[in-house]
Design an enzyme around this catalytic site. Sequence first.
Site, PDB file in Angstrom:
ATOM      1  N   GLN A 128      -5.458   1.507 -14.624  1.00 26.28           N
ATOM      2  CA  GLN A 128      -6.666   0.562 -14.943  1.00 26.28           C
ATOM      3  C   GLN A 128      -6.396   1.340 -16.481  1.00 26.28           C
ATOM      4  OE1 GLN A 128     -10.512   3.422 -14.079  1.00 26.28           O
ATOM      5  NE2 GLN A 128      -9.406   5.029 -12.363  1.00 26.28           N
TER       6      GLN A 128
ATOM      7  N   HIS B 235       0.853  -1.253  -0.155  1.00 29.43           N
ATOM      8  CA  HIS B 235      -0.278   0.268  -0.159  1.00 29.43           C
ATOM      9  C   HIS B 235       1.097   1.021   0.133  1.00 29.43           C
ATOM     10  CE1 HIS B 235      -3.367   2.473   0.481  1.00 29.43           C
ATOM     11  NE2 HIS B 235      -3.075   3.020   1.673  1.00 29.43           N
TER      12      HIS B 235
ATOM     13  N   SER C 265      -8.374   8.603  -6.380  1.00 35.20           N
ATOM     14  CA  SER C 265      -9.081   8.532  -4.742  1.00 35.20           C
ATOM     15  C   SER C 265      -8.933   7.563  -3.920  1.00 35.20           C
ATOM     16  CB  SER C 265     -11.238   7.713  -5.724  1.00 35.20           C
ATOM     17  OG  SER C 265     -11.394   6.791  -5.974  1.00 35.20           O
TER      18      SER C 265
ATOM     19  N   ASN D 181      -4.349   6.726 -13.456  1.00 35.96           N
ATOM     20  CA  ASN D 181      -4.197   8.264 -12.375  1.00 35.96           C
ATOM     21  C   ASN D 181      -3.536   8.720 -11.019  1.00 35.96           C
ATOM     22  OD1 ASN D 181      -5.942   8.889 -14.479  1.00 35.96           O
ATOM     23  ND2 ASN D 181      -7.424   8.525 -13.787  1.00 35.96           N
TER      24      ASN D 181
ATOM     25  N   HIS E 268      -1.913   1.410  -8.190  1.00 34.34           N
ATOM     26  CA  HIS E 268      -3.202   0.656  -9.184  1.00 34.34           C
ATOM     27  C   HIS E 268      -2.775   1.911 -10.235  1.00 34.34           C
ATOM     28  CE1 HIS E 268      -5.867   3.519  -7.872  1.00 34.34           C
ATOM     29  NE2 HIS E 268      -6.772   3.574  -8.706  1.00 34.34           N
TER      30      HIS E 268
HETATM   31  O1  LIG Z   1     -11.655   5.278 -12.268  1.00 42.06           O
HETATM   32  P1  LIG Z   1     -11.743   6.026 -10.709  1.00 42.06           P
HETATM   33  O2  LIG Z   1     -10.493   5.896 -10.573  1.00 42.06           O
HETATM   34  O3  LIG Z   1     -12.978   6.318 -10.116  1.00 42.06           O
HETATM   35  O4  LIG Z   1     -11.953   7.813 -11.786  1.00 42.06           O
HETATM   36  C1  LIG Z   1     -11.119   8.722 -12.183  1.00 42.06           C
HETATM   37  O5  LIG Z   1     -10.391   8.205 -13.008  1.00 42.06           O
HETATM   38  C2  LIG Z   1     -11.536   7.481 -14.181  1.00 42.06           C
HETATM   39  C3  LIG Z   1     -10.713   7.753 -15.844  1.00 42.06           C
HETATM   40  O6  LIG Z   1      -9.466   8.106 -16.428  1.00 42.06           O
HETATM   41  C4  LIG Z   1     -12.254   9.714 -14.368  1.00 42.06           C
HETATM   42  O7  LIG Z   1     -13.545   9.328 -15.096  1.00 42.06           O
HETATM   43  C5  LIG Z   1     -13.222  10.144 -13.243  1.00 42.06           C
HETATM   44  O8  LIG Z   1     -13.608  11.066 -13.337  1.00 42.06           O
HETATM   45  C6  LIG Z   1     -11.797   9.975 -12.249  1.00 42.06           C
HETATM   46  O9  LIG Z   1     -12.030  10.256 -10.840  1.00 42.06           O
END
Ligand SMILES: O=P(O)(O)O[C@H]1O[C@H](CO)[C@@H](O)[C@H](O)[C@H]1O
Lengths: 347, 347
Positions: free
Chosen positions: B169, B114, B162, B154, B167
């Site tokens: 995606q 973490h 958040s 991100n 991590h």
């Molecule tokens: O998927 P998460 O981490 O909840 O969300 C984050 O990444 C996404 C993909 O770039 C965006 O659409 C969201 O606005 C952002 O808060």
Amino acid sequence: MAQFNMEDHPHRRLNVLTGEWVLVSPHRAKRPWQGQVEKVSEEKRPEYDPKCYLCPGNERIGGHLNPKYTEPYVFVNDFSALLKDTPEGEVNEGLFQAKSESGICKVICFSPRHDLTVPEMEVSEIKKVVDLWASEYKSIGENEFVNYVQIFENKGSVMGCSNPHPHGQIWSNSTIPNEPAKEQVRMKEYFEKNGRSILADYVSAELEKKDRILFENDHFVGLVPYWAVWPFEAMIVSKRHVTNLLELTEEEKMSFAAAYKELTVMYDNLFEVSFPYSAGIHQAPTDGEEHPEWHLHMHFYPPLLRSATVKKFMVGYEMLGNPQRDITAETSAQRLRDLSKVHYKHR
Amino acid sequence: MAQFNMEDHPHRRLNVLTGEWVLVSPHRAKRPWQGQVEKVSEEKRPEYDPKCYLCPGNERIGGHLNPKYTEPYVFVNDFSALLKDTPEGEVNEGLFQAKSESGICKVICFSPRHDLTVPEMEVSEIKKVVDLWASEYKSIGENEFVNYVQIFENKGSVMGCSNPHPHGQIWSNSTIPNEPAKEQVRMKEYFEKNGRSILADYVSAELEKKDRILFENDHFVGLVPYWAVWPFEAMIVSKRHVTNLLELTEEEKMSFAAAYKELTVMYDNLFEVSFPYSAGIHQAPTDGEEHPEWHLHMHFYPPLLRSATVKKFMVGYEMLGNPQRDITAETSAQRLRDLSKVHYKHR
Ligand SMILES: O=P(O)(O)O[C@H]1O[C@H](CO)[C@@H](O)[C@H](O)[C@H]1O
Ligand SMILES: O=P(O)(O)O[C@H]1O[C@H](CO)[C@@H](O)[C@H](O)[C@H]1O
């Protein structure tokens, strides 16, 4: 398999003004949020702030003195991103392409009052802002080296605005910036094919359907565009096909001011907070050409999503792929339409 | 009039990958900042956080249990923006154009720890992330309805992330999203004309010029692109012309992992803070076509401008006109290059 419907199923929508697509994920609106929480600064501001460099009579950075203005006041930005005396030159070396760029950047104080914002101003006061926009569009655009005049407002610190005194900006360019350039291509294509403005036809169609309309007055319509990217994105469009601010009658300018106020009051009422956004006017270039395809409109891009403190992030997927939104344009329009028309501070 | 030079005068530069322009205002770097100040959260995190829904063995929202994973771990996003069983359908009514869209969204935990971030991980551990990206690109892309696989990260709450657990995606689509679609057009044009990849030629030219190069290793180059928009934007590009992750040899994947670490260590060292960004890989679509024009690369879009707490806002002018930056790509590259190669936490 169930039948496709836009309130439940992920889909893409086409922005007919730019030719680009937005991804809509209506089912995702209910995901929990543990991320960044924005600050809300709702301190009561004084009518005059001796430390504000935009207030009447005060000194700006660089030593300039503001006059004791009582009407909207415009001046050349002390930190202009574009300058009028830029030497001409270019780089033209295969994959390295650059060109010098000239322009003028200005700041417009909307009101002498430090404590106001557009939704809290009188329509007659906002009308004076519209008048100044029009005369600046004219005088800046008359410069040989200015071919596009971009009028805009950044409101709220979350939108990079560093002074809460009500103000906007005008940046002007020799070249037409990307966004209006994209719109121009589509507007021209449509105009040449149909002999009518794409936005005039679009507004008529929306007025018939009604689900994305926020309000209309005699000369302007406020709506959430079908292809909205930001959660509460909106557009103000003139009903009559005018290509720029100079073609508006006095009455139409008053209607435009009223629409600007009506939309921003809705915004403030949504989360009962001074609602941040970037907004700006797209209109015909000042390149000396005829632009019968252009149709004056104003875009509003507000970042807030769920509350005064949770915004939509246009990040990873959005930057690398495609803009994405969680609630549909129709749901947003419904929510804004259902609000009281009276500003929450005055109830 | 003085002679045009890019270190002093406003100019535009062409992004040869997208065909879009960026406005550069080098003289504006010294304007004072009174605007929004970001929070820096540098609390020391534990190796395992019982409340983190990404940590091994913990429960996720929706009741799913993470295995006690010890290597990079991937799962379907509990709040997927794209779903695989979306009913087909469309709206095709003049100015109203929409289409249902299918896809798969996944989350990849980079490490069971973490408290780590990519710049603090071992290269051999990052290599396992690259391996998983490759196998996911393959298996997701094999679905008939998936034509593009977007891998991204991100990082940092200011980039909408958040959860600080390291991590990334993967969102995949039926259609090719706007950004790779724009790149594909330009890559194809260039490839058909010259028989070579545009990025291969670009990287060779940059390696000769040197001023925007951040580092190179055996198989990858890190650089600030000529047309960078974000203040410290960077790109990692493979030296060899490969169209996607599956074409990389084991050694090349190790080099990619090393480059990912080298760049993110530079970033962290710049303001001695865990540096936020959105990053992602652009590579060939999985639409079953041959894509000899594609060239694998990774973009990094970090928002910070002057310090750990002052970011660049892409707002009014940028949203309505054109992206704009205040320091040149060359100055940014120089600043990053001059930093220590050792992570500030380990000095
Ligand atoms: O998927 P998460 O981490 O909840 O969300 C984050 O990444 C996404 C993909 O770039 C965006 O659409 C969201 O606005 C952002 O808060
Ligand atoms: O000109 P300002 O208010 O100092 O700056 C603000 O608006 C500009 C124009 O949209 C942006 O380039 C800046 O990033 C933003 O902070």
